[in-house]
Scaffold this active site. Sequence first.
Site, short mmCIF file in Angstrom:
data_model
loop_
_atom_site.label_atom_id
_atom_site.label_comp_id
_atom_site.label_asym_id
_atom_site.label_seq_id
_atom_site.Cartn_x
_atom_site.Cartn_y
_atom_site.Cartn_z
N ARG A 116 3.40 -8.37 -1.06
CA ARG A 116 3.66 -7.42 -2.15
C ARG A 116 3.42 -8.15 -3.46
O ARG A 116 4.04 -9.19 -3.72
CB ARG A 116 5.09 -6.88 -2.11
N HIS A 119 -0.46 1.77 -2.14
CA HIS A 119 0.69 1.54 -1.25
C HIS A 119 0.42 2.23 0.09
O HIS A 119 1.06 3.22 0.45
CB HIS A 119 1.95 2.12 -1.92
N GLN A 156 3.13 3.02 2.91
CA GLN A 156 4.03 4.10 2.55
C GLN A 156 3.49 5.46 2.96
O GLN A 156 4.19 6.30 3.53
CB GLN A 156 4.26 4.08 1.02
N ASP A 199 7.42 10.28 -7.65
CA ASP A 199 7.77 8.85 -7.68
C ASP A 199 8.41 8.56 -9.04
O ASP A 199 8.40 9.42 -9.95
CB ASP A 199 6.49 8.02 -7.45
N CYS A 243 9.15 7.90 -2.12
CA CYS A 243 9.09 6.61 -1.44
C CYS A 243 10.37 5.81 -1.64
O CYS A 243 10.66 4.93 -0.84
CB CYS A 243 7.86 5.83 -1.91
N ARG A 286 9.27 4.08 7.78
CA ARG A 286 8.56 2.86 7.37
C ARG A 286 8.58 1.85 8.52
O ARG A 286 7.58 1.21 8.80
CB ARG A 286 9.22 2.23 6.12
N1 CP Z 1 9.17 2.53 -0.90
C1 CP Z 1 9.18 1.18 -0.99
O1 CP Z 1 8.14 0.51 -0.86
O2 CP Z 1 10.41 0.67 -1.19
P1 CP Z 1 10.74 -0.86 -1.54
O3 CP Z 1 10.20 -1.10 -2.93
O4 CP Z 1 12.24 -0.93 -1.47
O5 CP Z 1 10.07 -1.74 -0.54
N1 NVA Z 2 5.29 3.29 -7.76
C1 NVA Z 2 6.43 2.46 -7.41
C2 NVA Z 2 6.64 2.46 -5.94
C3 NVA Z 2 7.84 1.68 -5.47
C4 NVA Z 2 7.98 1.61 -3.99
C5 NVA Z 2 6.21 1.06 -7.96
O1 NVA Z 2 5.09 0.55 -7.85
O2 NVA Z 2 7.15 0.48 -8.49
#
Ligand code: CP
Ligand code: NVA
Length: 309
Positions: A109, A136, A139, A227, A267, A295
């Site tokens: 990540r 993502h 997700q 989101d 998400c 997930r």
């Molecule tokens: N939805 C998601 O990716 O959650 P986290 O940021 O908690 O991993």
């Molecule tokens: N769009 C959000 C998703 C978090 C899971 C971000 O990138 O922070």
Amino acid sequence: MTPKHFLDLSDLTAHTVRDIVDEARHRKEARAGLPNGTPDADQPLAGKLLALVFDKPSTRTRVSFDLAMRQLGGDTLMLNHNDMQLGRGEPLSDTAKVLSRYVDAIMVRTGPHENLTELAAEASVSVINGLTAFSHPCQILADILTIEEHRGPIKGQKIAWLGDGNNVSVSWIHAASLLDFELHLAVPENFRPPEDVLSWAAERDAKIVFSNSPEAAVDQAIAVNTDCWVSMSDNPEEAAARAKAFEPYRVTEALMNLSDNGVFLHCLPAYRGNEVEARVIDGPQSVVFDEAENRNHIQKAILLWCFEG
Ligand code: CP
Ligand code: NVA
């Protein structure tokens, strides 16, 4: 042998995406009733080690990949960017080569998508995108599994996206191109998804519709997605301007009533009162905790796809 990377849905075929979602559903059904800490009967990844590299916070991605690997009989190493030499400027390319000598796959990540692609280019083991500023993909496969559990096959259905044309929306666009459903987006003009992603989708005759109002986007949709207003890679100083732009796109009970008794997805993490009313996310149409659980099931199918050779 060249490793199989899971970087974006746009790299995959419709057949692969369908197989991953179906495998997740079958494995979920097969272990129904077992405690979460109990491995699957077949333990197909016994002896395999997955590194989880984070340079952004995470709850769901962190825990679901860890759990997924354990349920498949494998093991994990949790690596935080700032605890690694990466945080002191060691090149990603060296990190990729070193980790490839220690582990059997890497999930990362990070902010810049180029970090992910560079890691994948230099690694000799599979690399999985656990979220970048651009996309993502893990997700969205969990979201599709969730929608199909509640509403049946997604093919031909209308799905709505409200708010920011961000990383999550990009992976939704990729998925719409592959799985042949209609994606209706209501987003402010300045927050549209990247134009090259829209061109990519248009070349594939994807059914991507920009609605001029949130009402039009959710009308008769079977699922409504949104989101947060400020993503992890966004500039926090833009929070006020973003709030002003996204406020008309908040998912309200009145909007949900226009859908085809649609499910509400997010998400997570969610900010009640911003992008969604509390009574929607905590109400009867919300499936956000099924989505979070899924997930885990999807990560297992993604890992198996990476390791299947
Ligand atoms: N939805 C998601 O990716 O959650 P986290 O940021 O908690 O991993
Ligand atoms: N769009 C959000 C998703 C978090 C899971 C971000 O990138 O922070």
